[in-house]
Scaffold this active site. Structure first.
Site, PDB file in Angstrom:
ATOM      1  N   HIS A 374       8.096   8.162   9.942  1.00 33.51           N
ATOM      2  CA  HIS A 374       9.458   7.902   9.469  1.00 33.51           C
ATOM      3  C   HIS A 374      10.541   8.465  10.394  1.00 33.51           C
ATOM      4  O   HIS A 374      11.564   8.979   9.932  1.00 33.51           O
ATOM      5  CB  HIS A 374       9.651   8.440   8.053  1.00 33.51           C
ATOM      6  N   HIS A 448      13.007   4.447   0.971  1.00 33.58           N
ATOM      7  CA  HIS A 448      11.822   5.063   0.371  1.00 33.58           C
ATOM      8  C   HIS A 448      12.033   5.480  -1.079  1.00 33.58           C
ATOM      9  O   HIS A 448      11.666   6.591  -1.474  1.00 33.58           O
ATOM     10  CB  HIS A 448      11.399   6.270   1.203  1.00 33.58           C
ATOM     11  N   GLU A 586       8.078  -0.453   0.267  1.00 34.49           N
ATOM     12  CA  GLU A 586       8.940  -0.302   1.430  1.00 34.49           C
ATOM     13  C   GLU A 586       8.857  -1.560   2.296  1.00 34.49           C
ATOM     14  O   GLU A 586       7.836  -1.802   2.941  1.00 34.49           O
ATOM     15  CB  GLU A 586       8.514   0.913   2.246  1.00 34.49           C
TER      16      GLU A 586
END
Length: 621
Positions: A374, A448, A586
């Site tokens: 991420h 998220h 996601e």
């Protein structure tokens, strides 16, 4: 909003744009005031007058430009100004900006001690003060003219709980309109509500009580402020608004319902100071509310969505997002689960934190074993974003901006990112991502949120029924890194082409499930081609009746079942988030795409625009 002036015809009036400004000092410094107005007097006023149909934004002294930029004032019909002690701290440039807008027709409502403010002094051309008595047991504001629009819906007087009384300017001109007077036990009479006009702008001064009392919880006080907004508003297009194009006339009773206390305005945005980062950067929380009462709260730290309140089949609103309740908790814990965050520069994983572009090898910061997850150690989830409120006829939104510098977390190029959260009147949560670069780079943006459609903290998500519109997925190996293969879901526990409860096969001994740490954490290749919007997934929770459909332009979606939640995260309201406590969907490009030429490219070149959209649509069954 349907409006009738006097006995004339009814016409449709566009929502009045209101900005509520507050010093926001006493609410932080005085425990008594904090108890009465925990989110600030401006937020209480916004909640109280919002149900009248206004579009509301809030601003405070400590914001850049005091929250009153040229753009904000340009789109403000009425400015409500609450002041007490920080008059001299207001920048002269802002004062001149407000004066110019008032003279052009913006309405101004001056509350509390804001008669001492620079702007009021500049408009009146003189200093001013009030009579002040400190030994009152109560105060009554008597209506002078019951036919005046500002007094609509008010009886003979408003009675307030207070030990102080204020009124009567000593040395400013007599008001063009005397609207309220107050009395003291000894027989003195004070002016407490006055109307003025400067240029094209109407001004209402109102002094209804002290901040140490619940003055702005009083329904009559809030009614007066709402009436004053309508009276002072500038014309919208060619349509008249009270107090400008036509003589003042009494508003028809029943046109505007009394506020339902505690509810924010439909189609409104409110903001509040939410704390500071360790570096001293101020953080604000923005609450979007659509006409149905659905709400999304987002802060500009990490572009994190803290709450999403969605109705169930009985109309009850409940927060369906897992997460922490305070900025301090997000920072203290590091938000390891990535509750509610924006993800970038590269959502999901890059193997060994390494990739090659144009023959140049780039080493990224690694934050999950040897891999980059991420965006790295300090991805977009830990950055302070700029925020701008967005209003449309059928939605409200928050546009968020961040510029990721060349070399940040090891990624090449200066990347300018815009993420717009939009809440529509169709109960859709929309996320629009755009980005540009000045150097060849890779980009994969996502978000998220952890959803539990039964309500955040209400058990696990194993009974949720899921459909994923994907025939294929990308298998993983140790570390959840793709092998590079694209495989059919047929005959595996990953097959959600037909609706299935999450718990039905979650304990399968399939090797892929083991790699995912005994649950789902997989990239699904969606059954759509090109960049058109398509249905990606659907989730249904039988007990509440809530259903969430996901649409996206992205080629894939990561389905994660909260496998790593272990009870160590204490969220909002003291909820303990255990394994499988929430699910993530996601929308994204494939994980580790820069290292797999057969995957859709995530490269972005100078002159190109990265553009993706995802919609989470909520309904009931």
């Amino acid at each position: 909003m349907k409006v009738r002036i006097g006995s004339g015809p009814t016409f449709e009036m566009k929502p009045i744009q209101v900005t509520i400004w507050n010093e926001f000092i006493h609410e932080r410094a005085d425990p008594q005031v904090t108890r009465i107005y925990p989110n600030g007097i401006h937020q209480q006023i916004a909640a109280g007058i919002g149900p009248y149909g206004f579009q509301i934004r809030t601003a405070t002294l400590d914001q850049p430009e005091h929250g009153l930029s040229k753009e904000v004032l340009k789109h403000t019909d009425v400015l409500i100004w609450w002041g007490h002690v920080a008059h001299e701290q207001v920048a002269d440039e802002i004062v001149e900006r407000i004066q110019a807008r008032v003279l052009q027709g913006m309405g101004l409502i001056v509350l509390h001690s804001a008669h001492r403010s620079k702007i009021f002094k500049k408009l009146m051309g003189t200093t001013c003060d009030l009579k002040w008595r400190t030994d009152a047991e109560r105060e009554r504001l008597w209506v002078v003219d019951p036919s005046h629009p500002i007094t609509e819906g008010i009886g003979e007087y408003i009675e307030l709980q207070t030990e102080e009384m204020y009124g009567e300017f000593f040395d400013i001109p007599a008001p063009e309109e005397l609207i309220f007077i107050s009395w003291f036990q000894g027989g003195e009479v004070f002016r407490s509500g006055c109307g003025y006009q400067r240029g094209l702008g109407k001004i209402f001064y109102f002094r209804p009580g002290h901040e140490e009392y619940p003055t702005y919880h009083n329904k009559d006080v809030l009614r007066v402020i709402a009436n004053a907004v309508r009276w002072a508003a500038s014309p919208h297009g060619a349509e008249p608004v009270y107090g400008h194009m036509l003589p003042l006339e009494k508003i028809n009773r029943g046109e505007f319902p009394l506020p339902d206390q505690g509810k924010a305005a439909p189609g409104s945005i409110s903001s509040q100071y939410f704390g500071k980062t360790p570096e001293g950067e101020p953080i604000y929380l923005y609450t979007l509310t659509n006409k149905n009462g659905m709400q999304a709260a987002i802060m500009n730290y990490g572009a994190i969505m803290l709450t999403l309140k969605v109705p169930d089949r009985n109309g009850n609103l409940e927060d369906v997002l897992l997460g922490y309740g305070t900025l301090e908790d997000f920072i203290r814990t590091g938000n390891k689960p990535y509750f509610g965050t924006a993800l970038g520069r590269y959502a999901n994983r890059i193997a060994n934190g390494r990739f090659t572009l144009d023959g140049v090898s780039y080493q990224l910061s690694v934050n999950e074993d040897h891999n980059t997850l991420h965006g790295g150690k300090k991805g977009f989830n830990k950055k302070v974003w700029a925020a701008e409120e967005v209003y449309h006829d059928d939605s409200v939104g928050l546009a968020m901006y961040y510029v990721s510098k060349d070399g940040e977390e090891g990624f090449p190029g200066n990347l300018a990112v815009k993420l717009v959260y939009t809440l529509t009147n169709d109960n859709e949560l929309r996320m629009d991502y755009t980005a540009t670069t000045d150097k060849r780079t890779v980009v994969n943006l996502s978000q998220h949120n952890y959803y539990n459609l039964a309500g955040a903290g209400n058990g696990d998500i194993l009974g949720h029924i899921v459909m994923i519109n994907a025939d294929r997925f990308t298998p993983i190996k140790e570390g959840l890194i793709p092998t590079g293969e694209v495989r059919s879901v047929a005959g595996t526990p990953l097959d959600f082409r037909n609706p299935m409860t999450i718990g039905a096969r979650i304990h399968s001994q399939d090797p892929q499930m083991k790699y995912a740490r005994n649950g789902y954490d997989f990239n699904y290749v969606l059954n759509q081609t090109g960049t058109s919007m398509g249905l990606a997934a659907r989730v249904y929770e039988p007990n509440s009746g809530r259903m969430m459909e996901v649409y996206t332009t992205q080629p894939a979606i990561q389905f994660y079942s909260g496998n790593n939640l272990d009870g160590s995260d204490i969220g909002k309201g003291g909820s303990v988030y255990k394994k499988y406590g929430g699910l993530c969907l996601e929308t994204q490009h494939y994980p580790d795409s820069p290292n797999h030429p057969n995957f859709p490219s995530t490269e972005l070149l100078p002159g190109q625009i990265y553009r993706e959209t995802s919609i989470y649509k909520f309904s009931i069954m």
